[in-house]
Scaffold this motif. Structure first.
Motif, PDB file in Angstrom:
ATOM      1  N   GLU A  14       0.841  -1.207   0.000  1.00  0.00           N
ATOM      2  CA  GLU A  14       0.000   0.000   0.000  1.00  0.00           C
ATOM      3  C   GLU A  14       0.871   1.250   0.000  1.00  0.00           C
ATOM      4  N   ARG A  15       1.944   1.188   0.758  1.00  0.00           N
ATOM      5  CA  ARG A  15       2.856   2.339   0.836  1.00  0.00           C
ATOM      6  C   ARG A  15       3.443   2.642  -0.552  1.00  0.00           C
ATOM      7  N   VAL A  16       3.818   1.573  -1.264  1.00  0.00           N
ATOM      8  CA  VAL A  16       4.373   1.761  -2.610  1.00  0.00           C
ATOM      9  C   VAL A  16       3.309   2.344  -3.541  1.00  0.00           C
ATOM     10  N   ARG A  17       2.101   1.804  -3.447  1.00  0.00           N
ATOM     11  CA  ARG A  17       1.013   2.312  -4.311  1.00  0.00           C
ATOM     12  C   ARG A  17       0.736   3.786  -4.021  1.00  0.00           C
ATOM     13  N   ASP A  18       0.723   4.131  -2.738  1.00  0.00           N
ATOM     14  CA  ASP A  18       0.477   5.534  -2.374  1.00  0.00           C
ATOM     15  C   ASP A  18       1.569   6.426  -2.956  1.00  0.00           C
ATOM     16  N   ALA A  19       2.804   5.948  -2.872  1.00  0.00           N
ATOM     17  CA  ALA A  19       3.921   6.748  -3.401  1.00  0.00           C
ATOM     18  C   ALA A  19       3.751   6.943  -4.901  1.00  0.00           C
ATOM     19  N   LEU A  20       3.359   5.874  -5.600  1.00  0.00           N
ATOM     20  CA  LEU A  20       3.173   5.992  -7.044  1.00  0.00           C
ATOM     21  C   LEU A  20       2.047   6.977  -7.358  1.00  0.00           C
ATOM     22  N   ASP A  21       0.955   6.889  -6.607  1.00  0.00           N
ATOM     23  CA  ASP A  21      -0.153   7.823  -6.844  1.00  0.00           C
ATOM     24  C   ASP A  21       0.293   9.262  -6.628  1.00  0.00           C
ATOM     25  N   ALA A  22       1.140   9.434  -5.618  1.00  0.00           N
ATOM     26  CA  ALA A  22       1.565  10.811  -5.302  1.00  0.00           C
ATOM     27  C   ALA A  22       2.602  11.336  -6.298  1.00  0.00           C
ATOM     28  N   LEU A  23       3.441  10.453  -6.802  1.00  0.00           N
ATOM     29  CA  LEU A  23       4.593  10.929  -7.585  1.00  0.00           C
ATOM     30  C   LEU A  23       4.381  10.926  -9.098  1.00  0.00           C
ATOM     31  N   LEU A  24       3.464  10.089  -9.581  1.00  0.00           N
ATOM     32  CA  LEU A  24       3.288  10.048 -11.042  1.00  0.00           C
ATOM     33  C   LEU A  24       2.420  11.229 -11.491  1.00  0.00           C
ATOM     34  N   PRO A  25       2.820  11.887 -12.561  1.00  0.00           N
ATOM     35  CA  PRO A  25       2.043  13.048 -13.023  1.00  0.00           C
ATOM     36  C   PRO A  25       0.718  12.619 -13.649  1.00  0.00           C
ATOM     37  N   ALA A  26      -0.181  13.581 -13.779  1.00  0.00           N
ATOM     38  CA  ALA A  26      -1.524  13.277 -14.292  1.00  0.00           C
ATOM     39  C   ALA A  26      -1.447  12.681 -15.700  1.00  0.00           C
ATOM     40  N   ASP A  27      -0.440  13.095 -16.476  1.00  0.00           N
ATOM     41  CA  ASP A  27      -0.364  12.584 -17.856  1.00  0.00           C
ATOM     42  C   ASP A  27       0.562  11.367 -17.957  1.00  0.00           C
ATOM     43  N   TRP A  28       0.839  10.712 -16.831  1.00  0.00           N
ATOM     44  CA  TRP A  28       1.716   9.531 -16.882  1.00  0.00           C
ATOM     45  C   TRP A  28       1.150   8.467 -17.841  1.00  0.00           C
ATOM     46  N   ASP A  29      -0.144   8.137 -17.648  1.00  0.00           N
ATOM     47  CA  ASP A  29      -0.727   7.045 -18.434  1.00  0.00           C
ATOM     48  C   ASP A  29      -0.900   7.406 -19.913  1.00  0.00           C
ATOM     49  N   THR A  30      -1.060   8.698 -20.188  1.00  0.00           N
ATOM     50  CA  THR A  30      -1.332   9.068 -21.584  1.00  0.00           C
ATOM     51  C   THR A  30      -0.079   9.535 -22.316  1.00  0.00           C
ATOM     52  N   HIS A  31       0.856  10.140 -21.596  1.00  0.00           N
ATOM     53  CA  HIS A  31       2.041  10.668 -22.279  1.00  0.00           C
ATOM     54  C   HIS A  31       3.268   9.763 -22.127  1.00  0.00           C
ATOM     55  N   TYR A  32       3.629   9.454 -20.876  1.00  0.00           N
ATOM     56  CA  TYR A  32       4.893   8.736 -20.646  1.00  0.00           C
ATOM     57  C   TYR A  32       4.768   7.228 -20.890  1.00  0.00           C
ATOM     58  N   ALA A  33       3.784   6.608 -20.236  1.00  0.00           N
ATOM     59  CA  ALA A  33       3.691   5.144 -20.308  1.00  0.00           C
ATOM     60  C   ALA A  33       3.623   4.610 -21.737  1.00  0.00           C
ATOM     61  N   PRO A  34       2.870   5.274 -22.653  1.00  0.00           N
ATOM     62  CA  PRO A  34       2.790   4.718 -24.003  1.00  0.00           C
ATOM     63  C   PRO A  34       4.140   4.676 -24.717  1.00  0.00           C
ATOM     64  N   GLN A  35       5.071   5.483 -24.280  1.00  0.00           N
ATOM     65  CA  GLN A  35       6.348   5.541 -24.995  1.00  0.00           C
ATOM     66  C   GLN A  35       7.297   4.418 -24.584  1.00  0.00           C
ATOM     67  N   GLY A  36       7.030   3.782 -23.454  1.00  0.00           N
ATOM     68  CA  GLY A  36       7.891   2.682 -23.023  1.00  0.00           C
ATOM     69  C   GLY A  36       9.085   3.187 -22.234  1.00  0.00           C
ATOM     70  N   TYR A  37       9.638   2.325 -21.386  1.00  0.00           N
ATOM     71  CA  TYR A  37      10.665   2.803 -20.470  1.00  0.00           C
ATOM     72  C   TYR A  37      12.052   2.901 -21.087  1.00  0.00           C
TER      73      TYR A  37
END
Ligand SMILES: Cc1cc2nc3c(=O)[nH]c(=O)nc-3n(C[C@H](O)[C@H](O)[C@H](O)COP(=O)(O)OP(=O)(O)OC[C@H]3O[C@@H](n4cnc5c(N)ncnc54)[C@H](O)[C@@H]3O)c2cc1C
Length: 379
Positions: A14-37
């Protein structure tokens, strides 16, 4: 075997999930994630994300205190890895740093190399690439031809690497080069990627654009202090690093979610009762569960500080098989499921082809299992 997470482990997730929710920007899923790591944007993002993760004590928690960690057990390391993979691996290439490059330097690096590199890795500031494969040396890594010629105070490196993930954005290369004529006379060097004589050429591939590169070395000077371990004795070091890499990415975690989504879609379309679809989906589900539990067997070995075993290869082929079966399943029944949908799942699907190739091919893993578990002869 019964397996269940403890209360503390669930709280950590849960702590990790909370950190991800807090740290990932609003456009993470639409801008960054589609491009691949492997993309330039995600790698740039990782340079701000990982330091923030480090500040929250989540980047290298499994490292010893001496190197900036909290000596957390490998279970926490895997909980973190599962959650990161599920969100599209916002650590970018730095998952390699914390999971095997850093630990390899802790074990085999000189005090100077540890001082130079471990702090930067633990703070999330640095991108590495791994320069092993060459056009004539992939599975047969010992055939590599990149040569490090001994000169006064160091070595001069000439040769070519291929398939080098992240090289276009990397600060350092964990480089394998030949230092003698005997087949396994190979050494490891920690090479700054801005060294004179290094040229990186990205090439396209199924995995994200910019992920794959060739590196050309022309008279690159590398000082003695950059060599890890004894000259010509890299083999144990590389085996150690690869044992972590092969069980480093929890593909079962995302794969299972992608399968669930496919099954839900087929049910909506009224195809969920098809006996062949049910049988195939059931088999893939079972394989992902097997891959998960076999991975946990390896995590348990690490938690007990047992030496790396053939279980790593077994877990690796189970996960790759499940990924390949899932890819075929999607292509057969839902070829459009990924076109407009979830970018993280799409990226996972695109990269699945590499699951049977990178970090040693499927066939290589089978050979290692044949020798290591069944005592069958080499060759
Ligand atoms: C996405 C991706 C990322 C990668 N990232 C990196 C990286 O960062 N750094 C790096 O150094 N490399 C990287 N690689 C390279 C990867 O490690 C090699 O592709 C892999 O080791 C296979 O080598 P090869 O491509 O030369 O194929 P080959 O070794 O030529 O193999 C071709 C086929 O022959 C089979 N084969 C070969 N020898 C045997 C044998 N003895 N027995 C049975 N079958 C055999 C193989 O299994 C394979 O199916 C990456 C590859 C991919 C796809």
């Amino acid at each position: 075997m019964e397996f269940a997470w403890t209360h503390d482990q669930r709280a950590y997730r849960e702590r990790v999930r909370d950190a991800l929710d807090a740290l990932l920007p609003a456009d993470w899923d639409t801008h960054y994630a589609p491009q691949g790591y492997g993309s330039a944007d995600q790698i740039a993002f990782s340079r701000t994300f990982c330091p923030q993760l480090a500040e929250r004590g989540l980047l290298v928690r499994h490292w010893p205190e001496k190197w900036g960690g909290e000596s957390a057990d490998p279970w926490e390391q895997f909980i973190l890895a599962e959650e990161m993979k599920w969100r599209g691996e916002p650590r970018g290439p730095q998952y390699m740093n914390v999971n095997w490059l850093g630990p390899t330097l802790m074990r085999y690096g000189t005090p100077q190399q540890q001082a130079d590199h471990l702090g930067r890795i633990a703070r999330g500031e640095v991108i590495w690439c791994q320069g092993y494969s060459e056009p004539g040396a992939g599975t047969d890594l010992a055939a590599l031809q990149t040569r490090a010629q001994k000169v006064d105070g160091g070595y001069v490196v000439n040769g070519q690497k291929i398939w080098t993930s992240y090289a276009h954005e990397a600060d350092f290369c964990f480089l394998l080069a030949r230092t003698g004529v005997e087949r396994k006379a190979i050494s490891i060097f920690l090479v700054p990627m801005d060294s004179t004589g290094i040229e990186v050429k990205p090439f396209p591939g199924l995995v994200s654009d910019g992920h794959l590169n060739e590196i050309f070395f022309t008279d690159v000077f590398v000082p003695d202090r950059a060599r890890v371990g004894e000259e010509g004795k890299a083999w144990d070091i590389i085996t150690y690093a690869l044992s972590f890499e092969r069980v480093g990415i929890p593909r079962y975690h995302v794969g299972k979610k992608l399968l669930d989504r496919a099954v839900a879609q087929l049910t909506v379309e009224g195809r969920g009762d098809d006996p062949i679809i049910k049988a195939r989906a059931g088999r893939i589900h079972a394989k992902f569960e097997a891959a998960r539990l076999l991975t946990y067997v390896v995590v348990d070995e690490r938690a007990r500080q047992a030496p790396p075993s053939v279980n790593g290869n077994i877990s690796r082929i189970t996960a790759s098989e499940a990924c390949t079966d899932l890819t075929h399943f999607l292509m057969d029944y839902l070829p459009d499921i990924l076109t407009g949908g979830d970018a993280i799942l799409r990226e996972f699907h695109r990269g699945n082809i590499a699951a049977t190739i990178a970090a040693g091919t499927y066939e290589l893993q089978l050979n290692l299992i044949a020798r290591g578990a069944l005592d069958l002869p080499k060759g």
